[in-house]
Design an enzyme around this catalytic site. Sequence first.
Site, PDB file in Angstrom:
ATOM      1  N   GLU A  78      20.476   4.874  18.946  1.00  0.00           N
ATOM      2  CA  GLU A  78      20.084   3.839  19.905  1.00  0.00           C
ATOM      3  C   GLU A  78      20.242   4.254  21.368  1.00  0.00           C
ATOM      4  OE1 GLU A  78      21.989   0.135  18.941  1.00  0.00           O
ATOM      5  OE2 GLU A  78      21.067   0.014  16.979  1.00  0.00           O
ATOM      6  N   GLU A 116      19.175   0.518  10.463  1.00  0.00           N
ATOM      7  CA  GLU A 116      20.190  -0.524  10.520  1.00  0.00           C
ATOM      8  C   GLU A 116      19.478  -1.866  10.471  1.00  0.00           C
ATOM      9  OE1 GLU A 116      22.888  -0.520  13.891  1.00  0.00           O
ATOM     10  OE2 GLU A 116      23.331   1.611  13.643  1.00  0.00           O
ATOM     11  N   GLN A 163      33.687   2.621  15.323  1.00  0.00           N
ATOM     12  CA  GLN A 163      33.797   1.225  14.905  1.00  0.00           C
ATOM     13  C   GLN A 163      34.641   1.029  13.649  1.00  0.00           C
ATOM     14  OE1 GLN A 163      29.294   0.809  15.611  1.00  0.00           O
ATOM     15  NE2 GLN A 163      30.027  -1.273  15.851  1.00  0.00           N
ATOM     16  N   TYR A 173      16.607  -5.198  13.715  1.00  0.00           N
ATOM     17  CA  TYR A 173      17.374  -6.382  13.335  1.00  0.00           C
ATOM     18  C   TYR A 173      16.600  -7.681  13.453  1.00  0.00           C
ATOM     19  CZ  TYR A 173      21.871  -3.833  13.410  1.00  0.00           C
ATOM     20  OH  TYR A 173      22.913  -2.990  13.148  1.00  0.00           O
TER      21      TYR A 173
END
Length: 587
Positions: free
Chosen positions: A275, A488, A127, A406
Site C-alpha cells: 500500500e 487484503e 501489527q 476493502y
Amino acid sequence: MSRPYLFLLAGAAAAQALEPRQTFNQSIPPTTTLNDSGSVIENPTAFATPFVLNVEDMWDLLVGSVTSAATTTTVSATPVPASSLIPPPPLYYSPFPTGQQYPMELKNESWSFSRSFLWGVASAAFQIEGAVRDDGRGPSVWDVLGHRVTNYEVNNYTADVVDNNYYLYKEDLARIAALGVKAYSFSLSWSRIMPFGRGPVNQVAIDHYNDVINTCLEYDIIPLVTLYHWDTPLVLQDTYGGWLSEDIVNDFVAYASVAFAAFGDRVTYWFTVNEPIVFCQQYPLPAHYFKNFTIPAEHQQFYCGQSVLLAHSQAYHLGKSMMPNSIIAYKNNGGYKIPLTNSTEDAQAVQRAWDFNEGWFSDPVYLTGDYPASVKNYTASFLRPLTQQEMQSINGSADIYAHDAYTSQFYFAPDGGIDACLANSSNPLYPTCANTSYTYSAADGGWLIGPAADPGASWLHKATDWVPQFLNYIADTWAGGRPIVVSEFGFAEPFEADKTLLQDILYDPLRMSYYHDYTRAMLIALSEGVNLIGCLAWSFVDNFEWASGFSIRFGMQYVNFSDPALPRYYKASFFEYKSAFDIYQEQ
Ligand SMILES: *[C@@H]1O[C@H](CO)[C@@H](O)[C@H](O)[C@H]1NC(C)=O
Ligand SMILES: *[C@@H]1O[C@H](CO)[C@@H](O)[C@H](O)[C@H]1NC(C)=O
Ligand SMILES: *[C@@H]1O[C@H](CO)[C@@H](O)[C@H](O)[C@H]1NC(C)=O
Ligand SMILES: *[C@@H]1O[C@H](CO)[C@@H](O)[C@H](O)[C@H]1NC(C)=O
Ligand SMILES: *[C@@H]1O[C@H](CO)[C@@H](O)[C@H](O)[C@H]1NC(C)=O
Ligand SMILES: *[C@@H]1O[C@H](CO)[C@@H](O)[C@H](O)[C@H]1NC(C)=O
Ligand SMILES: *[C@@H]1O[C@H](CO)[C@@H](O)[C@H](O)[C@H]1NC(C)=O
Ligand SMILES: *[C@@H]1O[C@H](CO)[C@@H](O)[C@H](O)[C@H]1NC(C)=O
Ligand SMILES: *[C@@H]1O[C@H](CO)[C@@H](O)[C@H](O)[C@H]1NC(C)=O
Ligand SMILES: *[C@@H]1O[C@H](CO)[C@@H](O)[C@H](O)[C@H]1NC(C)=O
Ligand SMILES: *[C@@H]1O[C@H](CO)[C@@H](O)[C@H](O)[C@H]1NC(C)=O
C-alpha cells in the site's frame, strides 16, 4: 558545511556497531561555532554528530524502554480441540430461502473456486509480532511513533507486545491450519533482518522467518511474503529521510536480495511493498522526531512514491533473476470509485481519483512506465522526470495484480467544479480535485453505500455489491491478462473493542455478512471471466491497527491484549469465510 548526518552505518562501521556497548566521550558544545576545519561558520545547527550507535543504544536513546511479553521463548503448538471447530448458527442471506442450517446452504451451481484458488489470511509483522526489542531487532519509525510522539496512537498504545506472534507463531499457524486455510500472507520486519536497514544481517531473524515458512509448509499452507509493510528502519529515516530519498532504493534492493537468497527456495509469491498510497501519504512524519526534511509537505508523498517505483522495479528484476519461477508484485490499495451522478464532471472526478490513487503506481507498473498525465502534470514542477531507462524497468514489473480491495466510495466534482479547483492550490481537494462520499445522492435517497464499520475505520463500509464491477475494472484497466489477487479484504465490526463478554465478541454478524457477500461477489466475478486466483482476508487475529492501536479490530480470531498468552478464539466470521470454500471450492 556539515558532516554527514548521524548514523552512517555502512559495512564495517555497522558491523562494529553490533559489538557490545562502548562509551563515547565525544561531544559538541551546543554553543560552538566552529566548523570541521576549526573556522567560524554561520549556522551552528548544521553540525552533525559522528556518533556510532549500536542496536541497544538506538533503543535507549531514540525510543525509550519497551515492554516485554511474559512469554519470551518460542511456544510449541497445542492441538486445536474439536470443540473449537464447531461452526456457529447461520445468518439469514437474502438470495436463499430461510431455515437452512450450515452447511446446508443452497449452492449456485454456476459458481466455483478452482482447486488451486489461494484462499487465505493476511497479516503484517509490526501489527502482530511484538518482541520489538528482542533478538537484535532494530527500531522502526513506528516504534518511535508509538513511544515518543504524544497522542500519535489512540490511548498511547504501543506495539511492544501485541499478539506476541514472534513467540506464538507455531500456535497461530496450527489454528489457521485447523480451519483448512490454504495461504498465509505475512511481512518480514526489515529492521529485524537488518537492524540498521542496511549493513549487517541478523541471523537470528533469518532463522525465525525460516521456521515460520517451514511451519507453513508442514501444514501445506502456501506462504506469501511481503518485504515492506510500513515499518521503515529508523536508521534509514534518520539518515536520509526514508522513502523521501532515492538513497532508499539501493538499501531496499540489498534487503530484498538478502530475503530472496534466504527464503526464495521455499517462497514463490513475493510482494515488494504494501500500500504505497497509504505510507507515502503519511509523509510528512511528525516534526522533531526524525531527520527534518525541507521538501514542502504537500510534495513529500510524490518523492516517496518515486522512490517506491524505483525500489519496487529494481527488486522485481533482481527477484526474477534470482528466482525464475517466482511471482512478484506490490500490493495496491483503494476502494472502487463510483460517480455520484451521471454528469460529465463526476466522471472526470472519478478518473482523477483513480489517477491520484491506484493509477499513481499502477499506470507506471502495468501500463506505461510513467505516471498518469494528470499526476505527471502536477508533479512536473518539482519532481524529476523518470528516465527512459527507469520507465522501461518499471513498465511491466509485476506478474500479478494484487489489490487490497476493502470497500467502495462515491466520487463527484468539488464545489465550483474541477477547473476552479485545479486553478486554486488552496482548495482542500487539490490536486486530485475529486470529492468523496459514502452516501448515495439525495436523488437516490441519500442512503449509505452499505453498513458502516467501526467509527474508528470511517473509510470502511460494507459495499460488497460493487466487488464484481471493481474486479472487472482492475482486469480491464491494469491487469492486462495477469492474474488478480485480492491481497487484503476485511471488516472492523462496529464497537467490538468496547465489548467485554467473550461470547458477544465472538458473534460478529456484520463481519460475517461481509465475508459471505464478498466471497459470493468474487464468485460472480469469476463467472464473468475475471482471472482471480486468490483472496487473503485481513486478518487472522486481532492486531495492532497502526495509529488506532487496539481501538478497532479486524481479526477473525479474538485476542485478549491484556495477556496475549491467553487462548485465541475463532469468531463466527472465520467459519463464515471458510464455509464459502467448503461449498464452492472444487475438490
Ligand atoms: C569552514 O569554514 C570556513 C570559513 O567559513 C570555510 O572556508 C570552510 O570551507 C569551512 N569548512 C568546511 C568543512 O565546511
Ligand atoms: C571518557 O572520559 C572519562 C572521564 O573524563 C575517562 O575516565 C574515560 O577514560 C574516557 N573514556 C574513553 C573511552 O575515552
Ligand atoms: C498520552 O501521553 C501523553 C504524554 O505522556 C499524555 O499527556 C496523555 O494524557 C496520554 N493519553 C492517554 C489517553 O493516556
Ligand atoms: C523541522 O521541521 C519543522 C516543520 O516540519 C519545523 O517547524 C522545524 O523548525 C524544523 N526544525 C529544524 C531544527 O529545522
Ligand atoms: C445514470 O444513468 C443510468 C442509466 O445509464 C440510470 O439508470 C441512472 O438512474 C442514472 N443515475 C442518475 C443519478 O441519474
Ligand atoms: C510498456 O509495456 C507495454 C507492454 O507490456 C508496452 O505495450 C508499452 O509500449 C510499454 N510502454 C513504454 C512507454 O515503454
Ligand atoms: C496540465 O495543467 C495545466 C494547468 O493546470 C492545464 O492547462 C493542462 O491542460 C494540464 N495538462 C494535462 C495533461 O492534464
Ligand atoms: C465536498 O462535498 C461536501 C458534501 O457535499 C461539501 O459539503 C463540501 O463543501 C465539498 N468540498 C469541496 C471542497 O468541494
Ligand atoms: C481557493 O480556495 C480557498 C479554500 O477553499 C478559498 O478560501 C479561496 O477563496 C479560493 N480562491 C479562489 C480564487 O477561489
Ligand atoms: C481478558 O483477560 C483479562 C485478564 O487478563 C480478563 O479480566 C478479561 O475478562 C479478559 N477479557 C475477555 C473478553 O475475555
Ligand atoms: C447464480 O450465478 C449466476 C452467475 O453468476 C447468476 O447469473 C445467477 O443470478 C445466480 N443465481 C442466484 C440464485 O443467485
